[in-house]
Enzyme design. Structure first.
Site, short mmCIF file in Angstrom:
data_model
loop_
_atom_site.label_atom_id
_atom_site.label_comp_id
_atom_site.label_asym_id
_atom_site.label_seq_id
_atom_site.Cartn_x
_atom_site.Cartn_y
_atom_site.Cartn_z
N ILE A 70 18.11 -12.55 109.77
CA ILE A 70 18.61 -11.31 109.18
C ILE A 70 18.31 -11.31 107.68
O ILE A 70 18.60 -12.27 106.97
CB ILE A 70 20.12 -11.14 109.49
CG1 ILE A 70 20.26 -11.02 111.01
CG2 ILE A 70 20.69 -9.91 108.75
CD1 ILE A 70 21.59 -10.61 111.54
N GLY A 115 19.09 -13.96 102.89
CA GLY A 115 18.79 -13.89 104.32
C GLY A 115 19.56 -14.98 105.05
O GLY A 115 20.19 -15.83 104.40
N LYS A 116 19.53 -14.97 106.33
CA LYS A 116 20.17 -16.05 107.11
C LYS A 116 19.63 -16.02 108.51
O LYS A 116 19.20 -14.97 109.00
CB LYS A 116 21.68 -15.84 107.14
CG LYS A 116 22.47 -17.10 107.42
CD LYS A 116 22.64 -17.93 106.16
CE LYS A 116 23.37 -19.22 106.39
NZ LYS A 116 23.62 -19.92 105.12
N GLY A 117 19.62 -17.18 109.17
CA GLY A 117 19.17 -17.24 110.55
C GLY A 117 20.15 -18.00 111.40
O GLY A 117 21.01 -18.71 110.89
#
Ligand code: NAD
Length: 459
Positions: A70, A115-117
């Site tokens: 994201i 962001g991040k996953g």
């Protein structure tokens, strides 16, 4: 965006909207419109990528595992944020963590967006061969949207150097001939990682606490002594005396922060409790942190959880339930495990007067309000746990230049950067009625708003 993060961002925007000295050229309707734009930009991610990774397990069965990347905001640079492997990963959580990264990078002047996953697995239930395949598939599915100038992942809960090495190597195979060292950070040093990256978050967590309670208080003692601000009272009440410290979580962040507290020559601490997913170990006279770190390194990260194991290590400690660490009689509680550990339903049991957020969002908005009213100092995640992303930035720089820094240089630059942020936030915190979290958010939102305005994006 998380209700707490979203609410504080909105509160910051409202305050800035009414502050005529902020972006004075924006007047009347244009001002209203610009702040509406800001609200929507900061409260929603730019892009949500979701995939179902197709994996063949060791037993031959085929599963499809949900995975996310994201990308919240890239105003200040390429998206940046960790990849979490945990069974509770979901879109809302990853979005909230991505938004927090945008604000964290803005606060610390790291030239990245947020962001991040995440991958919805419990990594302990997978073999290393299966995890290797999951990492490769993650990169294959998201290869179009990640890269050194687009989005640079890093480790988070459940991932570490090993996973970043695997992912970078897959990225290298997919994009032959392109620079790849800057595609992932948190890699092993031999694979282009930075010295000091593994310890950076835990060291930064402890440094933030130490700088505030020792260096800053000492250097500003003149004006602080006469202040009636409740946070100043709490801070001064904890200065120049031995502090007892309890730490929740004994993984990457918690074990390093505990060791820093144990070794600190500025403050005379006792680390009286540490905990993990199984137990809390408590000794009011203090625990030997180096011995416990050695033990966890040999035991898949777990603390000794039986009387026999403690006796073998010659450690005296009471073995309590894992949650008990939160309620002990300690001056300081470092939260370095998971989200939402202190909530409306257990906040009354928390005795520590200084709480440090090593984990992201370990205190809910409801609990935060109760603690803040009590004059408890909360050093928030956005301020305290940025060491990881700051050294990730140094790793990215080193990868681009293929010039590598010494460990000493990395720590010097890390502490300089954190000190700069602290010096820009602490005077306001000790001088006004906003919490430290609110002050940090105001600062980050102001930075993002100004950049967006100057780029002509607030229409
Ligand atoms: P880790 O996986 O290395 O360690 C997590 C620790 O928490 C372990 O000791 C584990 O046993 C414990 N734990 C797990 N479930 C628990 C539970 N229900 N109750 C109590 N303890 C529990 O993770 P980490 O890298 O140390 O990260 C910890 C937190 O810090 C996470 O919230 C992460 O998002 C955040 N964080 C990490 C970094 C980093 O660089 N590693 C950077 C910023 C923020």
């Amino acid at each position: 965006m998380a209700s707490q993060t979203g609410a504080i961002v909105q509160q910051s925007l409202n305050a800035l909207m009414g502050d005529s000295s902020f972006l004075p050229n924006l007047q009347d309707q244009a001002r209203e419109q610009a702040f509406k734009s800001l609200g929507s930009i900061l409260s929603t991610p730019n892009k949500v990528h979701k995939a179902f990774l197709r994996i063949t397990l060791d037993n031959g069965s085929v599963v499809r595992i949900p995975a996310y990347r994201i990308q919240h905001n890239d105003t200040l640079g390429p998206y940046k944020g960790g990849i979490r492997f945990h069974e509770s990963v979901n879109e809302e959580e990853v979005t909230n963590l991505a938004a927090l990264m945008t604000l964290k990078n803005a606060l610390h002047e790291v030239p990245f967006g947020g962001g991040k996953g995440g991958v919805v697995i419990s990594p302990r239930n997978y073999s290393s061969k299966e995890l290797y395949t999951i990492c490769k598939k993650y990169v294959q599915y998201f290869s179009d949207v990640i890269g050194p100038d687009k989005d640079i992942p890093a480790p988070d809960m459940g991932t570490g150097e090993r996973e970043m090495d695997w992912m970078m190597s897959e990225y290298k195979s997919i994009t032959p001939g392109f620079p790849y060292l800057g595609s992932f950070t948190g890699k092993s040093v031999i694979n282009g990682g930075s010295l000091g990256r593994r310890e950076a978050t835990g060291k930064g967590v402890y440094y933030t606490f130490r700088y505030m309670l020792h260096d800053f208080l000492k250097s500003q003692s003149g004006w602080l002594a006469g202040s009636s601000n409740p946070y100043v009272q709490t801070a001064l009440g904890h200065a120049d005396r031995q502090l007892s410290i309890a730490v929740q979580g004994f993984g990457n962040v918690g074990s390093v922060a505990s060791l820093e507290a144990y070794k600190c020559s500025y403050l005379h601490n006792k680390v009286v409790a540490v905990s993990d997913r199984n137990v809390t170990l408590y000794n009011p006279d203090g625990l030997s942190i180096p011995t416990l770190i050695e033990y966890t390194a040999r035991n898949r990260g777990d603390l000794p959880g039986t009387e026999e194991a403690l006796a073998e290590l010659d450690i005296k400690a009471e073995i309590l339930g894992r949650e008990e660490v939160l309620y002990l009689n300690a001056d300081v509680l470092i939260l370095a495990a998971l989200e939402e550990q202190i909530r409306g339903d257990n906040v009354e049991r928390v005795k520590a007067r200084i709480l440090v957020e090593g984990a992201n969002a370990p205190i809910t908005g409801e609990a935060d309000e109760v603690l803040t009213k009590r004059g408890t100092i909360i050093i928030p995640d956005i301020l305290a746990n940025a060491g990881g992303v700051i050294v990730s930035y140094f790793e990215w720089l080193q990868g681009r230049e293929t010039q590598f820094f010494t460990e000493e240089h990395v720590y010097t630059m890390l502490f300089e950067k954190m000190q700069k942020t602290l010096n820009s936030i602490l005077p306001a915190y000790f001088g006004d009625s906003y919490s430290l979290r609110e002050n940090c958010y105001n600062h980050a939102v102001m930075k993002l708003s100004t950049v967006l305005y100057k780029q002509g994006k607030l229409y």
